[in-house]
Scaffold this active site. Structure first.
Site, mmCIF file in Angstrom:
data_model
loop_
_atom_site.group_PDB
_atom_site.id
_atom_site.type_symbol
_atom_site.label_atom_id
_atom_site.label_comp_id
_atom_site.label_asym_id
_atom_site.label_seq_id
_atom_site.Cartn_x
_atom_site.Cartn_y
_atom_site.Cartn_z
ATOM 1 N N ASP A 80 0.822 -1.203 0.000
ATOM 2 C CA ASP A 80 0.000 0.000 0.000
ATOM 3 C C ASP A 80 0.860 1.259 0.000
ATOM 4 O O ASP A 80 0.397 2.328 -0.385
ATOM 5 C CB ASP A 80 -0.892 0.037 1.250
ATOM 6 N N LYS A 99 19.114 7.226 6.179
ATOM 7 C CA LYS A 99 19.133 5.770 5.929
ATOM 8 C C LYS A 99 20.547 5.224 6.104
ATOM 9 O O LYS A 99 21.498 5.870 5.673
ATOM 10 C CB LYS A 99 18.654 5.500 4.497
ATOM 11 N N ASP A 153 18.501 2.435 -4.774
ATOM 12 C CA ASP A 153 19.595 2.012 -5.661
ATOM 13 C C ASP A 153 20.844 1.583 -4.901
ATOM 14 O O ASP A 153 21.771 1.046 -5.496
ATOM 15 C CB ASP A 153 19.977 3.163 -6.597
#
Length: 303
Positions: A22, A227, A252
């Site tokens: 979702d 991240k 990536d």
């Protein structure tokens, strides 16, 4: 660990992937574009996902741009996006400093090693700072600077945090100043510690590279708020209120994007081969960070 599924050209597998989620968290640089080059079919892919009722969040480690800056870039690229859908490492750091670290004023001032993206997000959270793009720090170190930093007269007594990010004007004066604040007990944070930055179809030194001199001198590692930091994941989840099992991270780079999704126990991770990591990196025997699936490019989801 199971091998990732190659989805390019496999329409049935792509539809199966899309049905499982979702929410899609997207990295930007290396996934949607490289520098000012927009990858093929990116707007069409994102539009397709929106029409299918998917929630999109753009999660970037590029600290040089604020959320407002990213909105301008999305507009320039012809991509539909709202400021509220962007969650960058500068914003993550500003929220952490203001709402979680919450040092008592006036000792909550930040010495910034980075660009205007950090400054804009600190301003948005009403966090005081010095350094950053101030011309006073974009110059050569002088003998007087050594003396003033050593005796503390050049230091602001209210600085309690050193925050490093990608800095296109890194120099010895900034590193020396940051080091002196850390020696005096300042908290050490980083927007992110990416080793490289994808730009103009090539790789360049990233935030981790420009901050490496400070880390090495201080003998300490900063708390990174981009991240794959799960502090960032918790902040994103808190803002957008999504079900992790129904969420997919698209990126990536294995050691940031894909690791971010894996450590966050998301339902899936999708790698694209338009940026840093190549399929040989995760198909190799013994690879520790392996996506659930991969495509050659994001546009392959609508190919």
């Amino acid at each position: 660990m199971s091998q990732p599924k190659y989805l390019t050209g496999d329409k049935a597998a792509i539809l199966e992937l899309l049905d499982r989620f979702d929410v899609f968290l997207f990295d930007c640089d290396g996934v949607l574009w490289s520098g000012d080059h927009l990858f093929p079919k990116v707007p069409e892919t994102l539009d397709m996902l929106r029409k299918a009722g998917k929630q999109l969040v753009f999660v970037t480690n590029n600290s040089t741009k604020s959320r407002a800056d990213y909105k301008k870039k999305f507009d320039k690229m012809g991509i539909e996006a709202k400021v509220e859908e962007v969650f960058g490492s500068s914003y993550s750091a500003a929220v952490y400093i203001a709402r979680i670290l919450s040092l008592p004023a006036p000792k909550n001032k930040v010495f910034v090693v980075g660009e205007t993206g950090i400054e804009q997000e600190l301003d948005a959270e009403s966090v005081p700072y010095i350094g950053g793009t101030d011309p006073a720090f974009r110059r050569d170190m002088t003998p007087d600077d050594f003396t003033a930093l050593a005796n503390g007269s050049a230091l602001d007594p209210d600085v309690g945090i050193v925050l490093t990010g990608l800095d296109f004007h890194i120099n010895y004066l900034k590193m020396a100043t940051a080091y002196q604040y850390l020696q005096r007990g300042a908290k050490f944070l980083a927007t992110n510690i990416d080793s490289s930055l994808p730009m103009a179809h090539a790789l360049f030194p990233g935030a981790g590279s420009t901050g490496a001199g400070i880390r090495y001198a201080a003998g300490a590692e900063p708390l990174a708020l981009g991240k794959p930091s799960q502090a960032m994941m918790e902040a994103i989840e808190g803002k957008f209120q999504f079900d992790r099992a129904r969420t997919c991270m698209v990126g990536d780079r294995l050691n940031t994007d894909i690791q971010f999704g894996l450590e966050g126990k998301l339902g899936g991770t999708l790698a694209v081969l338009t940026g840093v990591s190549k399929k040989e990196d995760f198909l190799a025997e013994g690879s520790e960070v392996v996506p659930m699936a991969y495509v050659d490019a994001l546009g392959d989801l609508v190919a």
